[in-house]
Design an enzyme around this catalytic site. Structure first.
Site, short mmCIF file in Angstrom:
data_model
loop_
_atom_site.label_atom_id
_atom_site.label_comp_id
_atom_site.label_asym_id
_atom_site.label_seq_id
_atom_site.Cartn_x
_atom_site.Cartn_y
_atom_site.Cartn_z
CG HIS A 201 -6.94 8.62 -0.23
ND1 HIS A 201 -6.89 7.59 -0.37
CD2 HIS A 201 -7.12 9.65 -1.20
CE1 HIS A 201 -7.30 7.35 -1.89
NE2 HIS A 201 -7.86 8.85 -1.57
CG ASP B 161 -2.91 14.63 -4.61
OD1 ASP B 161 -3.93 14.04 -4.34
OD2 ASP B 161 -2.12 14.32 -6.19
N GLY C 75 -13.96 7.08 -8.47
CA GLY C 75 -12.82 6.94 -8.68
C GLY C 75 -11.42 6.79 -7.71
CB CYS D 267 -1.24 0.44 1.04
SG CYS D 267 -1.87 1.46 1.89
#
Ligand code: AMP
Length: 112
Positions: free
Chosen positions: A98, A29, A91, A3
């Site tokens: 998160h 991000d 999506g 992960c």
């Protein structure tokens, strides 16, 4: 477990961290969709919102406290958006819970 966000928590993959405490970490991000685009995640591996129940929901409340702290720090006084994509059709591409904290531009609604 393979992960990517667990690896960020473990420090095995670099990230631009903006906040960290005992239970959560927040980082920028990689592909920002807004001038401010921070991901806030639990350190514990939870695959998605679909796995939230009475045993682990406290971390979600804490994530929202952290979202408010980061939004203030980033000066998002005009507003911001917090989104968690859950599952394929929404999506979700990373299977570790998160929350996207985004701000610094206008957002449309409903989200596409
Ligand atoms: P989602 O598509 O809702 O699952 O969101 C996953 C987000 O993780 C996307 O916005 C990606 O740009 C972001 N992402 C993937 N890998 C990384 C990484 N190593 N560091 C920071 N953000 C990442």
């Amino acid at each position: 477990m393979d992960c990517i966000f667990c690896k960020i928590v473990a420090g095995e993959i670099p990230s631009a961290k903006v906040y960290e405490d005992d239970t959560v970490v927040a980082f920028n991000d990689l592909e920002p969709q807004a001038p401010v685009h921070v991901l806030i995640i639990p350190k514990q591996h939870i695959a998605s919102m679909a796995e939230i129940d009475e045993r682990n929901s406290a971390v979600v409340a804490h994530i929202f406290e952290v979202a408010a702290i980061i939004a203030k720090e980033k000066g998002l006084d005009d507003g911001f958006r917090v989104v968690s994509n859950c599952g394929e059709s929404a999506g979700q591409s990373v299977k570790h819970l998160h929350f996207h904290l985004m701000g610094g531009r206008e957002f449309g609604w409903p989200a596409g």
